[in-house]
Write an enzyme that holds these catalytic residues in place. Structure first.
Site, short mmCIF file in Angstrom:
data_model
loop_
_atom_site.label_atom_id
_atom_site.label_comp_id
_atom_site.label_asym_id
_atom_site.label_seq_id
_atom_site.Cartn_x
_atom_site.Cartn_y
_atom_site.Cartn_z
N ARG A 1 -25.61 12.81 17.62
CA ARG A 1 -25.47 11.47 17.05
C ARG A 1 -24.22 10.77 17.52
O ARG A 1 -23.24 11.41 17.88
CB ARG A 1 -25.37 11.56 15.52
CG ARG A 1 -26.67 11.79 14.85
CD ARG A 1 -26.44 12.04 13.37
NE ARG A 1 -27.72 12.15 12.68
CZ ARG A 1 -27.88 12.80 11.54
NH1 ARG A 1 -26.86 13.39 10.96
NH2 ARG A 1 -29.06 12.83 10.98
N HIS B 1 -9.01 4.80 2.30
CA HIS B 1 -7.74 5.23 1.71
C HIS B 1 -7.42 6.70 1.91
O HIS B 1 -6.32 7.13 1.57
CB HIS B 1 -7.70 4.85 0.23
CG HIS B 1 -7.72 3.36 0.04
ND1 HIS B 1 -8.87 2.63 0.18
CD2 HIS B 1 -6.72 2.48 -0.20
CE1 HIS B 1 -8.58 1.35 0.01
NE2 HIS B 1 -7.29 1.23 -0.22
N GLU C 1 -10.30 -1.62 11.23
CA GLU C 1 -10.96 -2.51 10.26
C GLU C 1 -10.83 -3.98 10.68
O GLU C 1 -11.66 -4.81 10.35
CB GLU C 1 -10.34 -2.32 8.88
CG GLU C 1 -8.84 -2.63 8.84
CD GLU C 1 -8.18 -2.46 7.50
OE1 GLU C 1 -8.86 -2.11 6.51
OE2 GLU C 1 -6.95 -2.69 7.43
N ASP D 1 -0.10 0.87 9.21
CA ASP D 1 -0.67 0.09 10.33
C ASP D 1 0.26 0.05 11.54
O ASP D 1 -0.16 -0.27 12.65
CB ASP D 1 -0.93 -1.36 9.88
CG ASP D 1 -2.04 -1.43 8.84
OD1 ASP D 1 -2.52 -0.38 8.41
OD2 ASP D 1 -2.42 -2.55 8.45
N ARG E 1 -24.37 7.06 13.05
CA ARG E 1 -23.89 7.09 11.67
C ARG E 1 -22.47 6.52 11.66
O ARG E 1 -21.82 6.44 12.71
CB ARG E 1 -23.81 8.53 11.14
CG ARG E 1 -25.14 9.23 11.05
CD ARG E 1 -25.95 8.73 9.87
NE ARG E 1 -27.15 9.51 9.66
CZ ARG E 1 -28.33 9.27 10.24
NH1 ARG E 1 -28.45 8.26 11.09
NH2 ARG E 1 -29.39 10.01 9.98
N GLY F 1 0.83 -1.21 0.00
CA GLY F 1 0.00 0.00 0.00
C GLY F 1 0.86 1.25 0.00
O GLY F 1 1.89 1.30 0.66
N GLN G 1 -6.73 7.79 4.58
CA GLN G 1 -5.64 7.70 5.56
C GLN G 1 -4.28 7.54 4.90
O GLN G 1 -3.24 7.73 5.51
CB GLN G 1 -5.86 6.51 6.50
CG GLN G 1 -7.07 6.66 7.38
CD GLN G 1 -7.55 5.32 7.90
OE1 GLN G 1 -7.21 4.91 8.99
NE2 GLN G 1 -8.34 4.61 7.09
N ARG G 2 -4.28 7.11 3.64
CA ARG G 2 -3.01 6.94 2.94
C ARG G 2 -2.77 8.09 1.96
O ARG G 2 -1.77 8.07 1.22
CB ARG G 2 -3.00 5.60 2.19
CG ARG G 2 -3.18 4.41 3.12
CD ARG G 2 -2.43 3.19 2.66
NE ARG G 2 -2.59 2.88 1.28
CZ ARG G 2 -3.11 1.74 0.82
NH1 ARG G 2 -3.54 0.82 1.66
NH2 ARG G 2 -3.18 1.52 -0.46
N ARG H 1 -5.14 -3.78 9.90
CA ARG H 1 -5.59 -5.14 9.62
C ARG H 1 -5.42 -6.06 10.83
O ARG H 1 -6.37 -6.74 11.23
CB ARG H 1 -4.75 -5.63 8.44
CG ARG H 1 -4.78 -7.05 8.08
CD ARG H 1 -3.93 -7.27 6.86
NE ARG H 1 -4.59 -6.69 5.70
CZ ARG H 1 -5.58 -7.27 5.03
NH1 ARG H 1 -6.02 -8.44 5.41
NH2 ARG H 1 -6.12 -6.70 3.99
O1 F6P Z 1 -0.92 -1.47 4.01
C1 F6P Z 1 -1.81 -2.07 4.88
C2 F6P Z 1 -3.15 -1.49 4.73
O2 F6P Z 1 -3.04 -0.14 5.02
C3 F6P Z 1 -4.18 -2.20 5.61
O3 F6P Z 1 -4.48 -1.54 6.77
C4 F6P Z 1 -5.39 -2.30 4.70
O4 F6P Z 1 -6.11 -3.45 5.04
C5 F6P Z 1 -4.79 -2.38 3.35
O5 F6P Z 1 -3.62 -1.60 3.39
C6 F6P Z 1 -5.71 -1.92 2.23
O6 F6P Z 1 -4.98 -1.81 1.05
P1 F6P Z 1 -5.49 -1.77 -0.45
O7 F6P Z 1 -6.98 -1.56 -0.43
O8 F6P Z 1 -4.76 -0.63 -1.05
O9 F6P Z 1 -5.11 -3.08 -1.05
#
Ligand code: F6P
Length: 365
Positions: free
Chosen positions: A180, A290, A240, A145, A284, A10, A292-293, A189
């Site tokens: 709310r 994503h 997640e 992570d 809600r 990722g 977060q990235r 993960r």
């Molecule tokens: O790199 C790990 C991570 O950030 C996990 O937390 C997440 O499950 C995963 O990437 C999701 O990655 P992608 O949807 O880009 O394959």
């Protein structure tokens, strides 16, 4: 010395900075004189995929899968998120289709002397396996992570925590206006670092992490206890990978990547529905996913990217192969990649997590 750099897994903010600092340090004219040898840097596009698919005998293919890097090319890269080299989850050692021989042959034909692999456990696992087959590799830790062992910092984590904090700040005004509950799903993960640190710095009322299975009864109890006190709304942050006791994670679909992982997602929606059903409180959910990235790197990620990139070149100069740069006890150091793979750095629950309150501990010493 022909140094190849690649980013795998990722993406996240900080990768471009690490590539920049590997390149700048390797090509630094002052250091070059001291070392007594010249370096050249080449970027491999899309992680290990570039080395699987490149045809070293075809100049067009080489141009498609690799990229010349020099100080001019990488000059501004540290300001930007993502990875300008691209990334993939390609696994040359995929048991269903092992392409490692091809990769080793391509590395040889491209004249690559050493590979700097920037990635998490999967990417570094490949780097370690290649190292065992005689390819010189060094690793730079990256994972939002925060679950890589052998280091207390991995690129991307701080930027991601900042996104979580900023988004929760935004949610608070709307949550407050409507009285709310908001359930916020973060990545993470196997490990709850992102949810825990993101939730703690945003003052979330409940934080749920993969390391501690939870019950809906306890969540509802905590929400009812708070009713009428302090504020009328609550923020719940959930990883997640968190699980209801006795069940497994929530998966987005059935797809499995080349490293055997499935996409997680959906737990916030489940919790939000259950809260509404069980308590009547309006609820809600938001999956930060994503986001977060995305965005540009935080100051900490820029600094760590720089230090990690410089350290990777130090390792090459010192012929310290098969190891990963690491940040331990406030210092940059290195650890063997062997110790990093097939293991996970999980939240130390006794130390950091209150299993009754579902939140960070309120004792610290
Ligand atoms: O790199 C790990 C991570 O950030 C996990 O937390 C997440 O499950 C995963 O990437 C999701 O990655 P992608 O949807 O880009 O394959």
């Amino acid at each position: 010395m022909r140094i190849a750099v690649l980013t795998g897994g990722g993406d996240c903010p900080g990768l471009n900075g690490a590539i920049k600092w590997v390149t700048k340090t390797a090509l630094d004219p002052v250091l070059e004189k001291k070392r007594g040898f010249k370096c050249e840097v080449v970027g491999i596009r899309e992680g290990w995929k570039g080395l699987v698919y490149v045809d070293p005998d075809d100049p067009e293919s080489v141009a498609r899968h690799t990229m010349h890097l020099d100080e001019e090319v990488v000059r501004t890269w540290d300001r930007y998120g993502g990875t300008n080299l691209g990334t993939s989850r390609t696994n040359p050692f995929n048991p269903q289709k092992d392409r490692s021989d091809q990769v080793i042959e391509n590395i040889r034909k491209l004249g690559i002397d050493v590979i700097v692999a920037i990635g998490g456990e999967d990417t570094l696992g490949v780097a370690y396996k290649l190292h065992r087959r005689g390819v010189r590799t060094v690793g730079i830790p990256k994972t939002i992570d925060g679950d890589l062992v052998g280091t207390e910092y991995s690129l991307g984590f701080d930027s991601a925590v900042n996104v979580i904090m900023e988004e929760i700040d935004r949610l608070r005004t709307t949550a407050g206006s409507h009285n709310r509950i908001f359930v916020v799903e973060t990545m993470g993960r196997h490990a709850g670092w992102l949810a825990l640190h993101g939730g703690e710095c945003s003052g979330a009322y409940i934080i749920l992490i993969p390391e501690v299975p939870f019950t809906m009864e306890r969540i509802c109890e905590l929400l009812q206890e708070r009713r009428g006190r302090e504020v009328q709304y609550s923020i719940i942050v959930v990883s997640e990978g968190a699980k209801v006791g006795g069940t497994q994670e929530f998966y987005k679909d059935d797809r499995v990547d080349e490293f055997g992982h499935r996409s997680l997602g959906g737990i916030a929606a489940y919790i939000s529905d259950e809260i509404q059903k069980r308590t009547g409180l309006e609820s809600r959910y938001v999956n930060l996913s994503h986001l977060q990235r995305g965005g540009s790197p935080s100051a900490r990620d820029r600094l760590m990217a720089r230090w990690f990139g410089i350290a990777a070149v130090d390792m090459i100069v010192n012929e310290d192969f098969g190891r990963m740069v690491s940040f331990l006890h406030g210092e940059i150091t290195t650890v063997p990649m062997k110790e990093v793979i097939d293991r996970l750095r999980l939240v130390d629950v006794d130390k950091y997590y209150d299993v009754e309150r579902y939140n960070g501990k309120r004792t610290i010493l």
